[in-house]
Design a protein around this motif. Structure first.
Motif, PDB file in Angstrom:
ATOM      1  N   LEU A  17       6.000   0.809 -37.651  1.00  0.00           N
ATOM      2  CA  LEU A  17       7.239   0.478 -37.481  1.00  0.00           C
ATOM      3  C   LEU A  17       7.993   1.756 -36.821  1.00  0.00           C
ATOM      4  O   LEU A  17       7.811   2.810 -37.546  1.00  0.00           O
ATOM      5  N   GLY A  18       8.755   1.560 -35.759  1.00  0.00           N
ATOM      6  CA  GLY A  18       9.362   2.441 -35.338  1.00  0.00           C
ATOM      7  C   GLY A  18      10.752   2.223 -34.510  1.00  0.00           C
ATOM      8  O   GLY A  18      11.103   0.996 -34.641  1.00  0.00           O
ATOM      9  N   PRO A  61      18.046   0.186 -22.984  1.00  0.00           N
ATOM     10  CA  PRO A  61      17.709  -0.482 -24.063  1.00  0.00           C
ATOM     11  C   PRO A  61      17.336   0.386 -25.421  1.00  0.00           C
ATOM     12  O   PRO A  61      16.958   1.481 -25.428  1.00  0.00           O
ATOM     13  N   VAL A  62      18.060  -0.058 -26.472  1.00  0.00           N
ATOM     14  CA  VAL A  62      17.625   0.701 -27.747  1.00  0.00           C
ATOM     15  C   VAL A  62      17.190  -0.374 -28.486  1.00  0.00           C
ATOM     16  O   VAL A  62      17.659  -1.497 -28.765  1.00  0.00           O
ATOM     17  N   PHE A  63      16.113   0.124 -29.349  1.00  0.00           N
ATOM     18  CA  PHE A  63      15.402  -1.052 -30.038  1.00  0.00           C
ATOM     19  C   PHE A  63      14.563  -0.533 -31.311  1.00  0.00           C
ATOM     20  O   PHE A  63      14.226   0.605 -31.346  1.00  0.00           O
ATOM     21  N   ILE A  64      14.414  -1.686 -32.304  1.00  0.00           N
ATOM     22  CA  ILE A  64      13.300  -1.691 -33.413  1.00  0.00           C
ATOM     23  C   ILE A  64      11.976  -1.949 -32.805  1.00  0.00           C
ATOM     24  O   ILE A  64      12.005  -3.040 -32.001  1.00  0.00           O
ATOM     25  N   SER A 106       3.170  -7.605 -31.025  1.00  0.00           N
ATOM     26  CA  SER A 106       4.310  -6.416 -31.313  1.00  0.00           C
ATOM     27  C   SER A 106       5.603  -7.313 -31.098  1.00  0.00           C
ATOM     28  O   SER A 106       5.789  -8.346 -30.567  1.00  0.00           O
ATOM     29  N   LEU A 107       6.809  -6.736 -31.817  1.00  0.00           N
ATOM     30  CA  LEU A 107       7.797  -7.599 -31.751  1.00  0.00           C
ATOM     31  C   LEU A 107       9.073  -6.309 -31.651  1.00  0.00           C
ATOM     32  O   LEU A 107       9.023  -5.489 -32.494  1.00  0.00           O
ATOM     33  N   ARG A 108       9.861  -6.505 -30.547  1.00  0.00           N
ATOM     34  CA  ARG A 108      10.738  -5.422 -30.352  1.00  0.00           C
ATOM     35  C   ARG A 108      12.129  -6.345 -30.177  1.00  0.00           C
ATOM     36  O   ARG A 108      12.310  -7.351 -29.725  1.00  0.00           O
ATOM     37  N   GLY A 109      12.834  -5.638 -30.828  1.00  0.00           N
ATOM     38  CA  GLY A 109      14.516  -6.480 -30.943  1.00  0.00           C
ATOM     39  C   GLY A 109      15.291  -5.099 -30.736  1.00  0.00           C
ATOM     40  O   GLY A 109      15.425  -4.021 -31.562  1.00  0.00           O
ATOM     41  N   GLY A 110      16.624  -5.443 -30.126  1.00  0.00           N
ATOM     42  CA  GLY A 110      17.571  -4.445 -29.936  1.00  0.00           C
ATOM     43  C   GLY A 110      18.780  -4.652 -29.120  1.00  0.00           C
ATOM     44  O   GLY A 110      19.111  -5.842 -29.087  1.00  0.00           O
ATOM     45  N   TYR A 111      19.165  -3.728 -28.321  1.00  0.00           N
ATOM     46  CA  TYR A 111      20.734  -3.950 -27.701  1.00  0.00           C
ATOM     47  C   TYR A 111      20.313  -3.544 -26.424  1.00  0.00           C
ATOM     48  O   TYR A 111      19.874  -2.186 -26.536  1.00  0.00           O
ATOM     49  N   GLU A 112      20.670  -3.948 -25.216  1.00  0.00           N
ATOM     50  CA  GLU A 112      20.720  -3.408 -24.070  1.00  0.00           C
ATOM     51  C   GLU A 112      21.890  -3.096 -23.547  1.00  0.00           C
ATOM     52  O   GLU A 112      22.738  -3.957 -23.453  1.00  0.00           O
ATOM     53  N   MET A 113      22.278  -1.704 -23.188  1.00  0.00           N
ATOM     54  CA  MET A 113      23.503  -1.520 -22.468  1.00  0.00           C
ATOM     55  C   MET A 113      23.665  -1.273 -21.247  1.00  0.00           C
ATOM     56  O   MET A 113      22.420  -0.772 -20.657  1.00  0.00           O
ATOM     57  N   CYS A 114      24.682  -1.632 -20.144  1.00  0.00           N
ATOM     58  CA  CYS A 114      24.436  -1.450 -19.002  1.00  0.00           C
ATOM     59  C   CYS A 114      25.339  -0.192 -18.530  1.00  0.00           C
ATOM     60  O   CYS A 114      26.700   0.123 -18.909  1.00  0.00           O
ATOM     61  N   ASP A 126      27.196  -5.395 -22.580  1.00  0.00           N
ATOM     62  CA  ASP A 126      25.754  -5.308 -23.239  1.00  0.00           C
ATOM     63  C   ASP A 126      25.560  -6.416 -24.191  1.00  0.00           C
ATOM     64  O   ASP A 126      26.490  -6.897 -24.579  1.00  0.00           O
ATOM     65  N   LYS A 127      24.436  -6.635 -24.222  1.00  0.00           N
ATOM     66  CA  LYS A 127      23.975  -7.792 -24.974  1.00  0.00           C
ATOM     67  C   LYS A 127      22.610  -7.663 -25.851  1.00  0.00           C
ATOM     68  O   LYS A 127      21.701  -6.590 -25.430  1.00  0.00           O
ATOM     69  N   PRO A 128      22.298  -8.272 -27.162  1.00  0.00           N
ATOM     70  CA  PRO A 128      21.050  -8.000 -27.958  1.00  0.00           C
ATOM     71  C   PRO A 128      19.877  -8.847 -27.084  1.00  0.00           C
ATOM     72  O   PRO A 128      20.176  -9.663 -26.218  1.00  0.00           O
ATOM     73  N   PHE A 129      18.705  -8.267 -27.607  1.00  0.00           N
ATOM     74  CA  PHE A 129      17.550  -9.008 -26.737  1.00  0.00           C
ATOM     75  C   PHE A 129      16.601  -9.140 -28.051  1.00  0.00           C
ATOM     76  O   PHE A 129      16.604  -8.161 -28.876  1.00  0.00           O
ATOM     77  N   ILE A 130      15.141  -9.760 -27.712  1.00  0.00           N
ATOM     78  CA  ILE A 130      14.175  -9.926 -28.577  1.00  0.00           C
ATOM     79  C   ILE A 130      12.989 -10.065 -27.630  1.00  0.00           C
ATOM     80  O   ILE A 130      13.110 -10.976 -26.718  1.00  0.00           O
ATOM     81  N   ASN A 131      11.767  -9.322 -27.967  1.00  0.00           N
ATOM     82  CA  ASN A 131      10.873  -9.435 -26.841  1.00  0.00           C
ATOM     83  C   ASN A 131       9.456  -9.365 -27.894  1.00  0.00           C
ATOM     84  O   ASN A 131       8.960  -8.288 -28.249  1.00  0.00           O
ATOM     85  N   PRO A 132       9.089 -10.591 -28.146  1.00  0.00           N
ATOM     86  CA  PRO A 132       7.570 -10.650 -28.799  1.00  0.00           C
ATOM     87  C   PRO A 132       6.437 -10.611 -27.602  1.00  0.00           C
ATOM     88  O   PRO A 132       6.682 -10.921 -26.368  1.00  0.00           O
TER      89      PRO A 132
END
Length: 201
Positions: free
Chosen positions: A72-73, A90-93, A109-117, A134-140
């Motif tokens: 976890l990071g 992008p800023v993410f867990i 892997s699962l990433r989730g966070g917020y992407e700022m323009c 800026d909008k949130p995202f999730i990336n499995p």
């Protein structure tokens, strides 16, 4: 009897030692290519289709490996569209679930966070511009890791990113005897196939 106790103790020490080696700080440097998977949509007043928003992304994440199965990071990065001047941050867990602790192992892997323009506007042509919010995202994703040293490894994965994207579109148009500004805010799905390679330390 003493031999059995000694043998059992030896296996227990080896198991605890292996577990201890798996625990601790981990860092990841990754490069990702995002290929937009949603269809380009035609704006009703433009007569042109929006180009696909493909990106090249560089990220750094660090965190804690709790055991040989779970990491976890958190991370941050820079994302550059291949045909535009925008820069995204992008800023993410970051979570990773490994099948085991062997040298060559698959993982999820699962990433989730917020992407700022970072930079706001993209020039569509002389009279039309986009801007992004800026909008949130999730990336499995699913991948494999090859560990060539106790704390060094390379990895690769394929995944799919889900994101809601908001675009503000502004167009200068001529009506009768004067120009006027036509404005439109559009929220749509920005989904992308992700291909990622990285280095673990």
């Amino acid at each position: 009897m003493n031999f059995r106790v000694l043998l059992a103790s030896s296996f227990a020490i080896l198991a605890l030692s292996a577990t201890a080696q798996e625990r601790g700080y981990r860092g990841f440097i990754d490069i990702t290519y995002n290929k937009e998977a949603t269809f380009s949509q035609e704006y009703e007043y433009s007569g042109n289709k929006k180009k696909d928003l493909n990106k090249i992304e560089m990220t750094y994440s660090n965190g804690y490996q709790f055991n040989k199965y779970f990491y976890l990071g958190a991370g941050i990065g820079l994302s550059f569209p291949t045909d535009r001047d925008n820069t995204f941050i992008p800023v993410f867990i970051d979570t990773r679930f490994y099948l085991d602790g062997s040298k060559f192992t698959p993982y999820f892997s699962l990433r989730g966070g917020y992407e700022m323009c970072k930079s706001g506007n993209y020039l569509f042509n002389e009279s039309k511009t986009y801007s992004y919010e800026d909008k949130p995202f999730i990336n499995p994703s699913f991948g494999v890791r090859y560990r060539f040293h106790k704390k060094l490894a390379v990895n690769a994965n394929i995944g799919y990113q889900f994101k809601k994207e908001s675009e503000y579109f502004e167009s200068q148009q001529y009506g009768g005897s004067s120009y006027y500004t036509s404005k439109r805010n559009k929220i749509h799905n920005y989904n992308a196939i992700t291909a990622r390679v990285g280095f673990e330390f």
